[in-house]
Design a protein around this motif. Structure first.
Motif, PDB file in Angstrom:
ATOM      1  N   VAL A 104       7.182  -6.640   2.072  1.00 33.18           N
ATOM      2  CA  VAL A 104       6.563  -7.990   2.480  1.00 33.18           C
ATOM      3  C   VAL A 104       5.273  -7.758   3.165  1.00 33.18           C
ATOM      4  O   VAL A 104       4.187  -8.457   3.015  1.00 33.18           O
ATOM      5  CB  VAL A 104       7.402  -8.877   3.532  1.00 33.18           C
ATOM      6  CG1 VAL A 104       6.907  -9.807   4.383  1.00 33.18           C
ATOM      7  CG2 VAL A 104       8.642  -9.238   2.704  1.00 33.18           C
ATOM      8  N   LEU A 105       5.262  -6.526   4.076  1.00 30.41           N
ATOM      9  CA  LEU A 105       3.708  -6.201   4.664  1.00 30.41           C
ATOM     10  C   LEU A 105       2.957  -5.774   3.646  1.00 30.41           C
ATOM     11  O   LEU A 105       1.546  -6.415   3.747  1.00 30.41           O
ATOM     12  CB  LEU A 105       3.967  -5.288   5.964  1.00 30.41           C
ATOM     13  CG  LEU A 105       3.001  -4.839   6.829  1.00 30.41           C
ATOM     14  CD1 LEU A 105       2.086  -6.124   7.166  1.00 30.41           C
ATOM     15  CD2 LEU A 105       3.060  -3.893   7.704  1.00 30.41           C
ATOM     16  N   TRP A 106       3.089  -5.285   2.610  1.00 25.20           N
ATOM     17  CA  TRP A 106       2.228  -4.616   1.709  1.00 25.20           C
ATOM     18  C   TRP A 106       1.656  -5.948   1.058  1.00 25.20           C
ATOM     19  O   TRP A 106       0.611  -6.130   0.770  1.00 25.20           O
ATOM     20  CB  TRP A 106       3.004  -3.771   0.663  1.00 25.20           C
ATOM     21  CG  TRP A 106       2.087  -3.084  -0.476  1.00 25.20           C
ATOM     22  CD1 TRP A 106       1.392  -2.036  -0.270  1.00 25.20           C
ATOM     23  CD2 TRP A 106       1.839  -3.661  -1.572  1.00 25.20           C
ATOM     24  NE1 TRP A 106       0.692  -1.785  -1.267  1.00 25.20           N
ATOM     25  CE2 TRP A 106       0.902  -2.790  -2.250  1.00 25.20           C
ATOM     26  CE3 TRP A 106       2.127  -4.695  -2.345  1.00 25.20           C
ATOM     27  CZ2 TRP A 106       0.495  -3.162  -3.622  1.00 25.20           C
ATOM     28  CZ3 TRP A 106       1.577  -5.049  -3.631  1.00 25.20           C
ATOM     29  CH2 TRP A 106       0.952  -4.206  -4.201  1.00 25.20           C
ATOM     30  N   ILE A 107       2.680  -7.149   0.566  1.00 26.53           N
ATOM     31  CA  ILE A 107       2.161  -8.143  -0.174  1.00 26.53           C
ATOM     32  C   ILE A 107       1.166  -8.928   0.758  1.00 26.53           C
ATOM     33  O   ILE A 107       0.190  -9.500   0.283  1.00 26.53           O
ATOM     34  CB  ILE A 107       3.396  -9.194  -0.416  1.00 26.53           C
ATOM     35  CG1 ILE A 107       4.303  -8.569  -1.586  1.00 26.53           C
ATOM     36  CG2 ILE A 107       2.873 -10.575  -0.860  1.00 26.53           C
ATOM     37  CD1 ILE A 107       3.641  -8.424  -2.918  1.00 26.53           C
ATOM     38  N   LEU A 108       1.483  -9.144   2.003  1.00 24.57           N
ATOM     39  CA  LEU A 108       0.548  -9.918   2.931  1.00 24.57           C
ATOM     40  C   LEU A 108      -0.823  -9.148   2.995  1.00 24.57           C
ATOM     41  O   LEU A 108      -1.786  -9.882   2.983  1.00 24.57           O
ATOM     42  CB  LEU A 108       1.196 -10.020   4.336  1.00 24.57           C
ATOM     43  CG  LEU A 108       2.541 -10.711   4.361  1.00 24.57           C
ATOM     44  CD1 LEU A 108       3.247 -10.639   5.889  1.00 24.57           C
ATOM     45  CD2 LEU A 108       2.161 -12.288   4.072  1.00 24.57           C
ATOM     46  N   ILE A 109      -0.908  -7.907   3.109  1.00 17.32           N
ATOM     47  CA  ILE A 109      -2.162  -7.065   3.296  1.00 17.32           C
ATOM     48  C   ILE A 109      -2.855  -7.357   1.939  1.00 17.32           C
ATOM     49  O   ILE A 109      -3.990  -7.460   1.732  1.00 17.32           O
ATOM     50  CB  ILE A 109      -1.826  -5.592   3.593  1.00 17.32           C
ATOM     51  CG1 ILE A 109      -1.357  -5.450   4.832  1.00 17.32           C
ATOM     52  CG2 ILE A 109      -3.139  -4.955   3.269  1.00 17.32           C
ATOM     53  CD1 ILE A 109      -0.842  -4.092   5.237  1.00 17.32           C
ATOM     54  N   LYS A 110      -2.028  -7.013   0.738  1.00 13.29           N
ATOM     55  CA  LYS A 110      -2.533  -7.365  -0.619  1.00 13.29           C
ATOM     56  C   LYS A 110      -3.325  -8.999  -0.789  1.00 13.29           C
ATOM     57  O   LYS A 110      -4.392  -8.991  -1.230  1.00 13.29           O
ATOM     58  CB  LYS A 110      -1.526  -7.197  -1.695  1.00 13.29           C
ATOM     59  CG  LYS A 110      -1.992  -7.440  -2.913  1.00 13.29           C
ATOM     60  CD  LYS A 110      -0.974  -7.249  -4.194  1.00 13.29           C
ATOM     61  CE  LYS A 110      -0.138  -8.485  -4.050  1.00 13.29           C
ATOM     62  NZ  LYS A 110      -0.697  -9.682  -4.960  1.00 13.29           N
ATOM     63  N   GLU A 111      -2.690  -9.765  -0.106  1.00 11.31           N
ATOM     64  CA  GLU A 111      -3.172 -11.080  -0.102  1.00 11.31           C
ATOM     65  C   GLU A 111      -4.169 -11.318   1.078  1.00 11.31           C
ATOM     66  O   GLU A 111      -4.561 -12.632   1.046  1.00 11.31           O
ATOM     67  CB  GLU A 111      -2.022 -12.168   0.024  1.00 11.31           C
ATOM     68  CG  GLU A 111      -1.058 -12.022  -1.096  1.00 11.31           C
ATOM     69  CD  GLU A 111      -1.642 -12.381  -2.446  1.00 11.31           C
ATOM     70  OE1 GLU A 111      -2.635 -13.127  -2.457  1.00 11.31           O
ATOM     71  OE2 GLU A 111      -1.053 -11.997  -3.480  1.00 11.31           O
ATOM     72  N   ARG A 112      -4.789 -10.416   1.660  1.00  9.60           N
ATOM     73  CA  ARG A 112      -5.710 -10.312   2.804  1.00  9.60           C
ATOM     74  C   ARG A 112      -5.195 -11.221   3.991  1.00  9.60           C
ATOM     75  O   ARG A 112      -6.058 -11.849   4.585  1.00  9.60           O
ATOM     76  CB  ARG A 112      -7.156 -11.053   2.023  1.00  9.60           C
ATOM     77  CG  ARG A 112      -7.505 -10.036   0.829  1.00  9.60           C
ATOM     78  CD  ARG A 112      -8.757 -10.349   0.456  1.00  9.60           C
ATOM     79  NE  ARG A 112      -9.686 -10.655   1.480  1.00  9.60           N
ATOM     80  CZ  ARG A 112     -10.818 -10.401   1.790  1.00  9.60           C
ATOM     81  NH1 ARG A 112     -11.494  -9.363   0.948  1.00  9.60           N
ATOM     82  NH2 ARG A 112     -11.437 -10.558   2.633  1.00  9.60           N
ATOM     83  N   ALA A 113      -4.046 -11.304   4.204  1.00  8.16           N
ATOM     84  CA  ALA A 113      -3.449 -12.099   5.366  1.00  8.16           C
ATOM     85  C   ALA A 113      -4.163 -11.514   6.819  1.00  8.16           C
ATOM     86  O   ALA A 113      -3.844 -12.073   7.875  1.00  8.16           O
ATOM     87  CB  ALA A 113      -2.063 -11.977   5.511  1.00  8.16           C
ATOM     88  N   ASP A 114      -4.960 -10.080   6.678  1.00  8.13           N
ATOM     89  CA  ASP A 114      -5.376  -9.580   7.752  1.00  8.13           C
ATOM     90  C   ASP A 114      -6.636 -10.057   7.861  1.00  8.13           C
ATOM     91  O   ASP A 114      -7.244 -10.045   9.115  1.00  8.13           O
ATOM     92  CB  ASP A 114      -5.546  -7.979   7.769  1.00  8.13           C
ATOM     93  CG  ASP A 114      -6.441  -7.820   6.422  1.00  8.13           C
ATOM     94  OD1 ASP A 114      -6.042  -8.351   5.107  1.00  8.13           O
ATOM     95  OD2 ASP A 114      -7.249  -6.775   6.482  1.00  8.13           O
TER      96      ASP A 114
END
Length: 155
Positions: free
Chosen positions: A22-32
Motif C-alpha cells: 500500500v505504501l509503495w502504491i501511494l508513493i508511486k501515485e505521488r501521494a508524497d
C-alpha cells in the motif's frame, strides 16, 4: 533506486507485505507530493488485484497512519484522501539493514542459475517439458514409425 528495489526495502523495514504494498502504491501515485484519492476497495481490487483484499488494505491504511508514515482523511465516506509523510518514509529507509537479508543479498546459488535457464527456454519447450507425452501418444508414434519402415521394406 528503482521501484522494485524500493518495494524490497519497504517490505524488509515494515515487516509486513500489505503495509509495504500500500505504501509503495501511494508513493508511486505521488501521494508524497499531493493528496491522493483512493479507497480500500480501489487499493485492493484496482491497484493490487489478487494481492490483498479490502480488509487488508484498510488495516494497512491504519497501520501506516499509526506509524506516522501517512495521513488519512475521509471525504464524505466515499473516498480516502491520503498523504505520504515523505520525511517519515526517508527516516524509515535510512535505518540500517543487514546486506545478507533476502532481497539485498548478492549471493549467487545453483537454484538461481536453474531458474535463469528455465526462464530463457521458449514457452513451448517449457510446456512440452512439463507435459510429457502419454503412453497412447508414444504408442501411436511407434506404430507410425513401424508402418513407415514396413512400407519402405515392401518396395
Amino acid at each position: 533506486m528503482k521501484g522494485n528495489e524500493l518495494f524490497i526495502e519497504l517490505v524488509l523495514r515494515l515487516k509486513h507485505f500489505a503495509d509495504a504494498a500500500v505504501l509503495w502504491i501511494l508513493i508511486k501515485e505521488r501521494a508524497d507530493v499531493k493528496e491522493f484519492k483512493t479507497s480500500a476497495v480501489r487499493m485492493a481490487y484496482d491497484q493490487l488485484p489478487g494481492t490483498i483484499d479490502r480488509n487488508a488494505a484498510q488495516r494497512a491504511f491504519k497501520s501506516l497512519q499509526d506509524r506516522g508514515l501517512i495521513r488519512v482523511r475521509i471525504h464524505r465516506k466515499t473516498a480516502t484522501m491520503v498523504t505520504v509523510n515523505r520525511e517519515a518514509v526517508f527516516d524509515l529507509l535510512d535505518s540500517e539493514l543487514e546486506e545478507r537479508l533476502p532481497g539485498l543479498s548478492k549471493h549467487e546459488f545453483p537454484f538461481l542459475e536453474a531458474w535463469d535457464t528455465e526462464r530463457a527456454l521458449p514457452q513451448q519447450k517449457r510446456q512440452a517439458a512439463s507435459n510429457p507425452p502419454s503412453n497412447a501418444q508414444i504408442n501411436e508414434v511407434i506404430l507410425s514409425n513401424l508402418e513407415q519402415s514396413s512400407d519402405y521394406d515392401d518396395h
